[in-house]
Write a protein that holds these residues in place. Structure first.
Motif, PDB file in Angstrom:
ATOM      1  N   LYS B  57       0.778  -0.967   0.086  1.00 33.78           N
ATOM      2  CA  LYS B  57      -0.216   0.019  -0.247  1.00 33.78           C
ATOM      3  C   LYS B  57       1.182   0.882   0.038  1.00 33.78           C
ATOM      4  CE  LYS B  57      -3.523  -2.569   2.295  1.00 33.78           C
ATOM      5  NZ  LYS B  57      -5.279  -2.274   2.981  1.00 33.78           N
ATOM      6  N   GLY B  58       1.881   1.212  -0.460  1.00 34.13           N
ATOM      7  CA  GLY B  58       2.893   2.455  -0.875  1.00 34.13           C
ATOM      8  C   GLY B  58       3.612   2.356   1.168  1.00 34.13           C
ATOM      9  N   PHE B  59       3.717   1.702   1.653  1.00 35.21           N
ATOM     10  CA  PHE B  59       4.322   1.871   2.575  1.00 35.21           C
ATOM     11  C   PHE B  59       5.697   0.859   2.788  1.00 35.21           C
ATOM     12  CE2 PHE B  59       2.661   3.742   5.809  1.00 35.21           C
ATOM     13  CZ  PHE B  59       0.671   3.745   5.198  1.00 35.21           C
ATOM     14  N   THR B  60       6.704   1.612   3.350  1.00 37.90           N
ATOM     15  CA  THR B  60       7.972   0.629   3.355  1.00 37.90           C
ATOM     16  C   THR B  60       8.043   0.999   4.391  1.00 37.90           C
ATOM     17  OG1 THR B  60       9.514   2.249   2.478  1.00 37.90           O
ATOM     18  CG2 THR B  60       8.498   0.721   0.829  1.00 37.90           C
ATOM     19  N   ALA B  61       9.314  -0.258   5.196  1.00 39.94           N
ATOM     20  CA  ALA B  61      10.435   0.172   5.799  1.00 39.94           C
ATOM     21  C   ALA B  61      11.703  -0.422   5.687  1.00 39.94           C
ATOM     22  CB  ALA B  61       9.188   0.036   7.043  1.00 39.94           C
ATOM     23  N   ASP B  62      12.743  -0.338   6.233  1.00 43.15           N
ATOM     24  CA  ASP B  62      13.846  -0.323   6.618  1.00 43.15           C
ATOM     25  C   ASP B  62      14.335  -0.797   7.631  1.00 43.15           C
ATOM     26  OD1 ASP B  62      14.416   1.855   3.927  1.00 43.15           O
ATOM     27  OD2 ASP B  62      14.055  -0.462   3.834  1.00 43.15           O
ATOM     28  N   LEU B  63      14.759  -1.474   7.975  1.00 41.98           N
ATOM     29  CA  LEU B  63      15.700  -1.702   8.997  1.00 41.98           C
ATOM     30  C   LEU B  63      17.084  -1.107   9.112  1.00 41.98           C
ATOM     31  CD1 LEU B  63      15.917  -3.370  12.033  1.00 41.98           C
ATOM     32  CD2 LEU B  63      16.617  -5.468  10.709  1.00 41.98           C
ATOM     33  N   ASN B  64      17.286  -0.673  10.172  1.00 43.61           N
ATOM     34  CA  ASN B  64      18.305   0.010  10.693  1.00 43.61           C
ATOM     35  C   ASN B  64      19.545  -0.156  12.398  1.00 43.61           C
ATOM     36  OD1 ASN B  64      20.795   1.995  10.944  1.00 43.61           O
ATOM     37  ND2 ASN B  64      19.925   3.010  10.044  1.00 43.61           N
ATOM     38  N   LYS B  65      20.227  -0.851  11.190  1.00 43.87           N
ATOM     39  CA  LYS B  65      21.100  -1.850  12.798  1.00 43.87           C
ATOM     40  C   LYS B  65      21.429  -0.949  14.065  1.00 43.87           C
ATOM     41  CE  LYS B  65      20.743  -7.027  11.100  1.00 43.87           C
ATOM     42  NZ  LYS B  65      21.444  -7.662  11.250  1.00 43.87           N
ATOM     43  N   GLY B  66      22.889   0.057  13.275  1.00 45.11           N
ATOM     44  CA  GLY B  66      23.038   1.079  13.790  1.00 45.11           C
ATOM     45  C   GLY B  66      21.727   2.269  14.669  1.00 45.11           C
ATOM     46  N   GLU B  67      20.854   2.112  14.277  1.00 50.61           N
ATOM     47  CA  GLU B  67      19.961   3.259  15.159  1.00 50.61           C
ATOM     48  C   GLU B  67      19.385   2.711  15.513  1.00 50.61           C
ATOM     49  OE1 GLU B  67      20.363   7.510  12.445  1.00 50.61           O
ATOM     50  OE2 GLU B  67      18.968   6.832  12.450  1.00 50.61           O
ATOM     51  N   THR B  68      19.095   1.232  15.581  1.00 50.24           N
ATOM     52  CA  THR B  68      18.151   0.174  16.099  1.00 50.24           C
ATOM     53  C   THR B  68      16.330   1.044  15.999  1.00 50.24           C
ATOM     54  OG1 THR B  68      18.001   1.024  18.606  1.00 50.24           O
ATOM     55  CG2 THR B  68      19.356  -0.610  17.894  1.00 50.24           C
ATOM     56  N   SER B  69      16.447   1.064  14.870  1.00 51.35           N
ATOM     57  CA  SER B  69      15.236   1.516  14.568  1.00 51.35           C
ATOM     58  C   SER B  69      14.490   0.833  13.519  1.00 51.35           C
ATOM     59  CB  SER B  69      15.201   2.840  13.860  1.00 51.35           C
ATOM     60  OG  SER B  69      15.917   2.900  12.495  1.00 51.35           O
ATOM     61  N   PHE B  70      13.487   1.328  13.072  1.00 47.17           N
ATOM     62  CA  PHE B  70      12.774   0.012  11.651  1.00 47.17           C
ATOM     63  C   PHE B  70      10.964   1.156  11.598  1.00 47.17           C
ATOM     64  CE2 PHE B  70      11.457  -2.988   9.656  1.00 47.17           C
ATOM     65  CZ  PHE B  70      10.016  -3.815   9.102  1.00 47.17           C
ATOM     66  N   HIS B  71      11.150   2.730  11.118  1.00 44.22           N
ATOM     67  CA  HIS B  71      10.588   3.648  11.216  1.00 44.22           C
ATOM     68  C   HIS B  71       9.560   3.181   9.899  1.00 44.22           C
ATOM     69  CE1 HIS B  71      12.733   5.164  13.576  1.00 44.22           C
ATOM     70  NE2 HIS B  71      13.528   5.887  12.946  1.00 44.22           N
ATOM     71  N   LEU B  72       8.230   3.252   9.991  1.00 43.19           N
ATOM     72  CA  LEU B  72       7.264   3.359   8.289  1.00 43.19           C
ATOM     73  C   LEU B  72       7.203   4.191   7.927  1.00 43.19           C
ATOM     74  CD1 LEU B  72       5.941   1.161   7.413  1.00 43.19           C
ATOM     75  CD2 LEU B  72       3.865   2.241   8.834  1.00 43.19           C
ATOM     76  N   LYS B  73       7.873   3.857   5.906  1.00 38.72           N
ATOM     77  CA  LYS B  73       7.310   5.550   5.620  1.00 38.72           C
ATOM     78  C   LYS B  73       6.570   4.892   4.537  1.00 38.72           C
ATOM     79  CE  LYS B  73      12.461   6.156   6.644  1.00 38.72           C
ATOM     80  NZ  LYS B  73      13.219   6.972   6.149  1.00 38.72           N
TER      81      LYS B  73
END
Lengths: 113, 108
Positions: B57-73
């Motif tokens: 549905k146009g959403f992506t999420a990238d795992l950033n291990k350095g920042e321990t983040s998984f933001h939805l965009k």
């Protein structure tokens, strides 16, 4: 399509009553879960089961018990309901293994008066 | 301790604006992360998982291990995106740990 069915959408019970919430899934999933969903707290795991007759405590099992006599059915029991157990209860099921998504039921909104 | 943090309870944007729902996690191993969504009066459902590297549905999420983040965009929000979004982490016992959720409101 996976179907997880919770027996009641809304339920009102009185303090001290024994309450049964039923959940049935039709996808032959080994894993089944019970959560409660509260505003500002997200979903918290109450109990889960990896197989028939198996049960494991989640993060908030106090005041609850479960029963899994058949693979497709997972029951949540409130032994003696209290007002702080008023909540939305969600059942989920999944196949075992890494990356397997959990499939959720519609939820039961339980009010304890 | 294993934990998922969603710092925003509510995120309000206008239609067509970019959206980023924040998720940070605490986990000692290699994380397995998911985004679940609950639309009004509907059941909670899986939106996407990081191992699939998919766009739903146009959403992506990238795992950033350095920042321990998984933001939805999503680059351009739509009104039908209004919903409750939960970030979840699969723990070492294969149980999901959910964040507290973020309500996304997309205004016309």
């Amino acid at each position: 399509d996976v179907k997880v069915t919770q027996s009641s959408r809304y339920l009102v019970k009185r303090t001290g009553e024994k309450v049964f919430l039923e959940c049935v899934q039709d996808m032959d999933h080994e894993n089944m879960f019970w959560y409660r969903q509260d505003p500002g707290l997200g979903l918290r795991l109450i109990y889960f089961s990896y197989d028939v007759k198996m049960k494991e405590k989640g993060d908030i099992p106090e005041g609850y018990s479960v029963s899994r006599e058949k693979k497709e059915r997972f029951s949540l029991i409130l032994e003696s309901a209290s007002t702080n157990q008023t909540s939305m209860y969600l059942c989920a099921s999944s196949f075992p293994g890494v990356g397997q998504p959990q499939h959720f039921g519609d939820g039961t909104r339980l009010s304890i008066l | 301790a294993q934990r998922v943090t969603q710092p925003e309870k509510l995120l309000s944007v206008f239609k067509g604006a970019p959206v980023e729902l924040k998720c940070n996690y605490s986990y000692s191993g290699s994380p397995e992360l998911f985004w679940y969504v609950q639309y009004s009066r509907q059941r909670l459902q899986l939106l996407l998982r990081h191992i699939s590297r998919e766009s739903i549905k146009g959403f992506t999420a990238d795992l950033n291990k350095g920042e321990t983040s998984f933001h939805l965009k999503k680059p351009f929000a739509q009104e039908e995106d209004s919903a409750m979004y939960y970030c979840a982490l699969l723990d070492s016992s294969y149980k999901l740990i959910f964040g507290s959720g973020t309500r996304l409101l997309v205004r016309p």
